[in-house]
Design a protein around this motif. Structure first.
Motif, PDB file in Angstrom:
ATOM      1  N   MET A   1       0.851  -1.194   0.000  1.00  0.00           N
ATOM      2  CA  MET A   1       0.000   0.000   0.000  1.00  0.00           C
ATOM      3  C   MET A   1       0.886   1.243   0.000  1.00  0.00           C
ATOM      4  O   MET A   1       1.954   1.261   0.632  1.00  0.00           O
ATOM      5  CB  MET A   1      -0.902   0.001   1.236  1.00  0.00           C
ATOM      6  N   ASP A   2       0.439   2.270  -0.708  1.00  0.00           N
ATOM      7  CA  ASP A   2       1.183   3.516  -0.774  1.00  0.00           C
ATOM      8  C   ASP A   2       1.299   4.115   0.628  1.00  0.00           C
ATOM      9  O   ASP A   2       0.295   4.294   1.322  1.00  0.00           O
ATOM     10  CB  ASP A   2       0.449   4.488  -1.701  1.00  0.00           C
ATOM     11  N   PRO A   3       2.516   4.459   1.101  1.00  0.00           N
ATOM     12  CA  PRO A   3       2.675   5.013   2.459  1.00  0.00           C
ATOM     13  C   PRO A   3       1.888   6.310   2.674  1.00  0.00           C
ATOM     14  O   PRO A   3       1.377   6.566   3.768  1.00  0.00           O
ATOM     15  CB  PRO A   3       4.177   5.240   2.570  1.00  0.00           C
ATOM     16  N   PHE A   4       1.800   7.135   1.620  1.00  0.00           N
ATOM     17  CA  PHE A   4       1.054   8.382   1.776  1.00  0.00           C
ATOM     18  C   PHE A   4      -0.433   8.105   1.987  1.00  0.00           C
ATOM     19  O   PHE A   4      -1.098   8.745   2.804  1.00  0.00           O
ATOM     20  CB  PHE A   4       1.262   9.269   0.547  1.00  0.00           C
ATOM     21  N   TYR A   5      -0.954   7.102   1.258  1.00  0.00           N
ATOM     22  CA  TYR A   5      -2.351   6.711   1.460  1.00  0.00           C
ATOM     23  C   TYR A   5      -2.555   6.151   2.873  1.00  0.00           C
ATOM     24  O   TYR A   5      -3.589   6.373   3.503  1.00  0.00           O
ATOM     25  CB  TYR A   5      -2.773   5.681   0.416  1.00  0.00           C
ATOM     26  N   THR A   6      -1.568   5.427   3.360  1.00  0.00           N
ATOM     27  CA  THR A   6      -1.636   4.910   4.733  1.00  0.00           C
ATOM     28  C   THR A   6      -1.717   6.053   5.739  1.00  0.00           C
ATOM     29  O   THR A   6      -2.494   6.019   6.693  1.00  0.00           O
ATOM     30  CB  THR A   6      -0.409   4.033   5.025  1.00  0.00           C
ATOM     31  N   ALA A   7      -0.896   7.093   5.526  1.00  0.00           N
ATOM     32  CA  ALA A   7      -0.917   8.250   6.422  1.00  0.00           C
ATOM     33  C   ALA A   7      -2.270   8.956   6.371  1.00  0.00           C
ATOM     34  O   ALA A   7      -2.810   9.363   7.419  1.00  0.00           O
ATOM     35  CB  ALA A   7       0.205   9.210   6.054  1.00  0.00           C
ATOM     36  N   LEU A   8      -2.835   9.095   5.173  1.00  0.00           N
ATOM     37  CA  LEU A   8      -4.158   9.719   5.062  1.00  0.00           C
ATOM     38  C   LEU A   8      -5.221   8.886   5.783  1.00  0.00           C
ATOM     39  O   LEU A   8      -6.094   9.433   6.466  1.00  0.00           O
ATOM     40  CB  LEU A   8      -4.533   9.873   3.594  1.00  0.00           C
ATOM     41  N   SER A   9      -5.139   7.571   5.653  1.00  0.00           N
ATOM     42  CA  SER A   9      -6.101   6.701   6.319  1.00  0.00           C
ATOM     43  C   SER A   9      -5.993   6.817   7.839  1.00  0.00           C
ATOM     44  O   SER A   9      -7.003   6.871   8.552  1.00  0.00           O
ATOM     45  CB  SER A   9      -5.878   5.256   5.879  1.00  0.00           C
TER      46      SER A   9
END
Length: 499
Positions: free
Chosen positions: A1-9
């Motif tokens: 999973m994209d780390p930036f998407y993880t941070a947004l989640s």
């Protein structure tokens, strides 16, 4: 999973610490990624964010060094700082006062526990004379303490070096400027840099963005520039009407001690937002501060029509029913709070009093036992004081004396406990001890009429008519419509005229 998407989640799920740590790892790889930089700012801000509309306090500096005072003696019903005459029968004979001399409310709200001292000596003496009227630190100092605690989450130092930041560059970027302002204002608590950013951003958007004007008004208000804050909030309202802006403008007028102007602002806000609970609550608080209790209760009832779970409205209406000799109805409101999950010493204390006056004696002591088990250092004195009332009601004077002394051991500045001890000593035939208790109560709470009245009655019985005449005048200053005090004063005046 994209780390930036993880941070947004993680941010959307309110796991702000995990979000900030993920963003830190990404910034180590690419320090110039503006999206991740902004997201970390928002995550750090949310960790320490406080609702500053309900959190502002007025400290000694703001109270004593006030340049906005227009009149030293305000007209009755136009000031929150001077005791107003009771309206609608809500006088001191039915509803007692707090340590600050204000009518007792159903809840403790910010900025209601601090009195406005008249002199520096009075301000410095206050912490030793009244627990709930202590001079408190200003809002800016409180926020500094919050910001200092938040720095513990940054072991390597601050996330942004504000002294090296080019504020003009970021002020022109709308997507970055607003998160950056909130980070500086709430997390770093650097009001000067926040205000500078707000000024440049307001100029960059050609004074057309109401949001920046509100933030600039917040900075002015925090720094004590009250009139400048008023101009910014009014300018923002001309562009866009928001509930927050109406509330902040009302708080400006409360700080200026102009409650009638604050009422006009809130009523204007209700024209744009009919039935808005926060505006109606502010109006109810203002009327309560002006000692217009019936009108205040009317607005609290309007609040319950919109929000039946509003804790402050339920508590205030229940307290009003109790002090108008309707303990059964008050008991229903307090039981509702208990059903909603409120579980503290103050609620059980009120339940115990309602049960006692409603003659439900089987529940009275149980409620007080629960109150004592939950009581903090500040509440335990009031609980013992009320248990003494129950003991007096059942005729056990020894138990009442013990409870009052326990109340004083918890709070040596509890003036009503001194007063009641004086009454009990007077009944037992110990006039000198009663005199000492009445004098202590009168010195701790000069706005209470009961200690002065009782002391005057005692002095008159002991033949000290001159002392009785002096003290009864203090009682009438605190409560001008007290019938028994008027009768005693007339009796003493006739005696002196006869001599």
């Amino acid at each position: 999973m994209d780390p930036f998407y993880t941070a947004l989640s993680l941010y959307r799920r309110r796991k702000y610490e995990d979000c900030a740590s993920v963003c830190s790892e990404l910034l180590e790889k690419n320090p110039y990624d503006q999206a991740i930089w902004t997201l970390k700012m928002k995550a750090l801000t949310e960790q320490v964010y406080v609702d500053d509309i309900e959190a502002e306090e007025e400290g000694i500096a703001e109270a004593l060094m006030d340049n906005d005072t227009i009149a030293q003696v305000a007209r009755p019903g136009t000031s929150l700082r001077t005791p107003a005459t009771a309206q609608g029968g809500a006088n001191q004979g039915f509803r007692p006062r707090t340590q600050t001399g204000r009518p007792l409310s159903g809840v403790v709200r910010p900025a209601t526990q601090s009195s406005r001292p008249g002199t520096m000596e009075q301000a410095l003496r206050t912490p030793r004379t009244a627990r709930t009227a202590r001079p408190i630190t200003s809002q800016s100092a409180r926020s500094i303490r919050l910001g200092t605690a938040s720095m513990l989450t940054e072991p390597d130092g601050p996330f942004i070096q504000l002294s090296r930041l080019n504020l003009g560059k970021y002020a022109a970027q709308g997507t970055v400027a607003k998160p950056l302002f909130e980070y500086i204002f709430y997390h770093e608590n650097d009001i000067r840099h926040a205000m500078e950013l707000a000024v440049q951003a307001t100029q960059a958007c050609q004074f057309k963005d109401w949001w920046w004007k509100v933030q600039l008004g917040k900075c002015y208000f925090t720094l004590g520039l009250i009139r400048d804050a008023e101009q910014q909030f009014r300018s923002a309202l001309k562009q866009h009407q928001m509930v927050e802006t109406f509330l902040r403008l009302a708080r400006v007028y409360i700080r200026l001690d102009q409650p009638l102007s604050a009422l006009d602002v809130c009523k204007t806000g209700l024209e744009y937002f009919p039935g808005e609970v926060t505006l109606t609550t502010e109006i109810a608080r203002l009327f309560e501060g002006l000692n217009n209790i019936p009108t205040s209760i009317k607005y609290y009832r309007d609040i319950l029509k919109e929000d039946s779970t509003h804790i402050e409205a339920i508590a205030c209406i229940g307290m009003q029913h109790f002090y108008t000799d309707q303990p059964e109805i008050a008991l229903r409101f307090y039981r509702r709070l208990l059903q909603m999950g409120i579980y503290n010493a103050e609620l059980f204390n009120n339940l115990g009093l309602c049960c006692f006056y409603a003659q439900q004696y089987d529940m009275t002591l149980t409620c007080f036992e629960q109150a004592l088990s939950l009581a903090t250092d500040e509440a335990v004195a009031d609980v013992w004081y009320n248990i003494a009332h129950v003991a007096i009601g059942v005729g056990d004077c020894n138990l009442a004396t013990q409870c009052l002394r326990l109340s004083l051991s918890a709070d040596s500045n509890h003036a009503p406990a001194y007063n009641n001890l004086g009454v009990l000593e007077m009944r037992l035939g110990h006039p000198e001890q009663a005199r000492a208790f009445f004098q202590a109560a009168g010195s701790l709470a000069p706005y209470l009429f009961e200690p002065h009245h009782n002391y005057a009655m005692l002095a008159e019985r002991m033949g000290d008519l001159q002392t009785s005449y002096i003290v009864i005048q203090k009682a009438l200053q605190a409560y001008p419509s007290h019938v028994s005090s008027k009768e005693l004063l007339d009796k003493l005046q006739k005696h002196f005229a006869f001599i």
